[in-house]
Design a protein around this motif. Structure first.
Motif, PDB file in Angstrom:
ATOM      1  N   SER A 113       0.755  -1.181   0.047  1.00 48.38           N
ATOM      2  CA  SER A 113       0.004   0.055  -0.070  1.00 48.38           C
ATOM      3  C   SER A 113       0.845   1.266   0.043  1.00 48.38           C
ATOM      4  CB  SER A 113      -0.919   0.006   1.179  1.00 48.38           C
ATOM      5  OG  SER A 113      -0.225  -0.118   2.456  1.00 48.38           O
ATOM      6  N   GLY A 114       1.964   1.033   0.526  1.00 51.15           N
ATOM      7  CA  GLY A 114       2.960   2.381   0.607  1.00 51.15           C
ATOM      8  C   GLY A 114       3.453   2.869  -0.538  1.00 51.15           C
ATOM      9  N   VAL A 115       3.777   1.537  -1.593  1.00 55.58           N
ATOM     10  CA  VAL A 115       4.352   1.905  -2.782  1.00 55.58           C
ATOM     11  C   VAL A 115       3.341   2.472  -3.641  1.00 55.58           C
ATOM     12  CG1 VAL A 115       5.384   0.590  -4.480  1.00 55.58           C
ATOM     13  CG2 VAL A 115       6.337   0.212  -2.590  1.00 55.58           C
ATOM     14  N   LEU A 116       2.334   1.767  -3.603  1.00 52.25           N
ATOM     15  CA  LEU A 116       1.006   2.350  -4.628  1.00 52.25           C
ATOM     16  C   LEU A 116       0.579   3.635  -4.070  1.00 52.25           C
ATOM     17  CD1 LEU A 116      -0.955   1.832  -6.648  1.00 52.25           C
ATOM     18  CD2 LEU A 116      -2.399   0.635  -4.928  1.00 52.25           C
ATOM     19  N   ALA A 117       0.832   3.801  -3.053  1.00 53.69           N
ATOM     20  CA  ALA A 117       0.373   5.520  -2.667  1.00 53.69           C
ATOM     21  C   ALA A 117       1.318   6.257  -3.118  1.00 53.69           C
ATOM     22  CB  ALA A 117       0.134   5.679  -1.024  1.00 53.69           C
ATOM     23  N   ALA A 118       2.438   6.051  -3.103  1.00 50.50           N
ATOM     24  CA  ALA A 118       3.855   6.840  -3.568  1.00 50.50           C
ATOM     25  C   ALA A 118       3.561   7.272  -4.923  1.00 50.50           C
ATOM     26  CB  ALA A 118       5.088   6.348  -3.087  1.00 50.50           C
ATOM     27  N   LEU A 119       3.249   6.099  -5.712  1.00 54.50           N
ATOM     28  CA  LEU A 119       3.113   6.313  -7.113  1.00 54.50           C
ATOM     29  C   LEU A 119       2.057   7.158  -7.439  1.00 54.50           C
ATOM     30  CD1 LEU A 119       3.776   2.617  -8.402  1.00 54.50           C
ATOM     31  CD2 LEU A 119       5.186   4.472  -8.501  1.00 54.50           C
ATOM     32  N   LEU A 120       0.903   7.021  -6.565  1.00 50.04           N
ATOM     33  CA  LEU A 120      -0.340   7.979  -6.902  1.00 50.04           C
ATOM     34  C   LEU A 120      -0.158   9.360  -6.445  1.00 50.04           C
ATOM     35  CD1 LEU A 120      -3.141   5.389  -6.057  1.00 50.04           C
ATOM     36  CD2 LEU A 120      -2.455   6.118  -8.369  1.00 50.04           C
ATOM     37  N   THR A 121       0.631   9.534  -5.361  1.00 52.18           N
ATOM     38  CA  THR A 121       0.887  10.927  -4.723  1.00 52.18           C
ATOM     39  C   THR A 121       1.868  11.727  -5.648  1.00 52.18           C
ATOM     40  OG1 THR A 121       0.333   9.870  -2.703  1.00 52.18           O
ATOM     41  CG2 THR A 121       1.469  12.087  -2.764  1.00 52.18           C
ATOM     42  N   ALA A 122       2.642  11.090  -6.261  1.00 49.76           N
ATOM     43  CA  ALA A 122       3.661  11.769  -7.157  1.00 49.76           C
ATOM     44  C   ALA A 122       2.842  12.813  -8.194  1.00 49.76           C
ATOM     45  CB  ALA A 122       4.585  10.674  -8.135  1.00 49.76           C
ATOM     46  N   GLY A 123       3.590  14.108  -8.074  1.00 45.55           N
ATOM     47  CA  GLY A 123       3.114  15.150  -8.699  1.00 45.55           C
ATOM     48  C   GLY A 123       1.763  15.794  -8.170  1.00 45.55           C
ATOM     49  N   HIS A 124       0.985  15.165  -7.140  1.00 43.35           N
ATOM     50  CA  HIS A 124       0.054  15.508  -6.548  1.00 43.35           C
ATOM     51  C   HIS A 124       0.103  15.818  -5.060  1.00 43.35           C
ATOM     52  CE1 HIS A 124      -2.148  14.631 -10.204  1.00 43.35           C
ATOM     53  NE2 HIS A 124      -1.362  13.450 -10.182  1.00 43.35           N
ATOM     54  N   TRP A 125       1.359  16.140  -4.536  1.00 42.43           N
ATOM     55  CA  TRP A 125       1.734  16.161  -3.132  1.00 42.43           C
ATOM     56  C   TRP A 125       1.117  17.752  -2.572  1.00 42.43           C
ATOM     57  CZ3 TRP A 125       3.334  13.718   0.935  1.00 42.43           C
ATOM     58  CH2 TRP A 125       3.932  14.545   2.082  1.00 42.43           C
ATOM     59  N   VAL A 126       0.618  17.692  -1.503  1.00 40.37           N
ATOM     60  CA  VAL A 126      -0.031  19.012  -0.675  1.00 40.37           C
ATOM     61  C   VAL A 126       0.493  18.900   0.320  1.00 40.37           C
ATOM     62  CG1 VAL A 126      -2.192  20.069   0.388  1.00 40.37           C
ATOM     63  CG2 VAL A 126      -2.337  18.769  -1.845  1.00 40.37           C
ATOM     64  N   GLN A 127       1.376  20.184   0.627  1.00 41.70           N
ATOM     65  CA  GLN A 127       2.118  20.426   1.677  1.00 41.70           C
ATOM     66  C   GLN A 127       1.277  20.452   3.090  1.00 41.70           C
ATOM     67  OE1 GLN A 127       5.428  20.082   2.041  1.00 41.70           O
ATOM     68  NE2 GLN A 127       5.294  20.495   4.395  1.00 41.70           N
TER      69      GLN A 127
END
Length: 271
Positions: free
Chosen positions: A176-190
């Protein structure tokens, strides 16, 4: 198991508060990152870090995928469904555990335990009051998440004596961590400062939840442990009133009594 359910309520409340500003993927990612140090600490005291290595990689991949379904399904739904409604829908999971324990674990499930589960389901329906409930597709995500949790819980029992609690806990994180990282790339909110605290609660609670749930299912029958998940109703209901001023209706009170009575009946049932 009771402590695991308290941690689960803490996670639900924190995710509900975060879901209006952050994507499901980012919440899952930070949950994983905050949970990892705590899980590694558990592993250290459970037999050393080497205890996380498992030759049963297919089982661990399966458990990782189930955890992904649990997290993404329920966290996504919390953005659209009221907290108490979401938790009550998830109460189908203990019933699924009891039923699946018969087919997958060959555990004896007596009529008294089944009657307790049936009473609890009736209580859930009473609380939801389907005639007045507004349907949202996110509710399907909760049902899918509940099925994943039931299968994950059953797998804890299936691997009892074969895998350490440390290994069972650790391997819920990577997929779940790896998948979440892939989906978050380019859409990070500080995150804001206060939100970091909420993310830490989600992560630390997740590590403790999986550890204590795995420990519970390792040492007791699944059909006995499953009804204890209904204790989450007490913790979540109190938080919903405290933070969102959700006041239970008459249907909620009656249904809640039925849920608790059904859970107690199932717990006290003889095999």
């Amino acid at each position: 198991m009771l402590f695991a359910m308290f941690l689960g309520a803490c996670i639900d409340v924190a995710v509900k508060a975060l879901s209006s500003n952050y994507s499901t993927a980012q919440i899952v990612l930070l949950r994983t990152l905050f949970a990892l140090p705590l899980v590694m600490l558990f592993c250290h005291y459970q037999g050393g870090l080497q205890s996380v290595f498992s030759p049963r990689w297919r089982w661990q991949l399966y458990r990782g995928l189930l955890t992904t379904g649990v997290n993404f399904g329920f966290f996504y739904a919390l953005a659209y469904v009221p907290l108490v409604t979401a938790v009550l829908l998830a109460y189908i999971s203990p019933v699924l555990i009891v039923l699946l324990s018969y087919f997958l674990l060959k555990e004896q499930v007596g009529y008294q335990r089944l009657a307790g589960c049936a009473l609890a389901v009736i209580g859930v329906l009473c609380v939801l009051n389907p005639g007045s409930m507004v349907w949202h597709p996110a509710m399907l995500a909760i049902l899918g998440s509940s099925l994943c949790w039931a299968l994950l819980s059953i797998s804890n029992r299936q691997l009892a004596g074969l895998e350490s609690t440390a290994a069972l806990t650790f391997h819920t994180l990577p997929v779940s961590g790896v998948l979440a990282a892939l989906l978050t790339a380019g859409h990070w909110v500080q995150p804001q400062q206060i939100d970091w605290i909420l993310f830490a609660i989600v992560g630390a609670g997740a590590g403790g939840l999986h550890f204590f749930a795995a420990l519970a299912y390792k040492n007791a029958k699944a059909a006995t442990i499953a009804p204890l998940e209904y204790s989450n109703l007490i913790f979540t209901g109190a938080a919903a009133y405290l933070f969102w001023q959700e006041v239970p209706t008459g249907y909620t009170v009656i249904g809640g009594v039925a849920i608790l009575a059904g859970g107690f009946l199932a717990i006290r049932a003889k095999d």
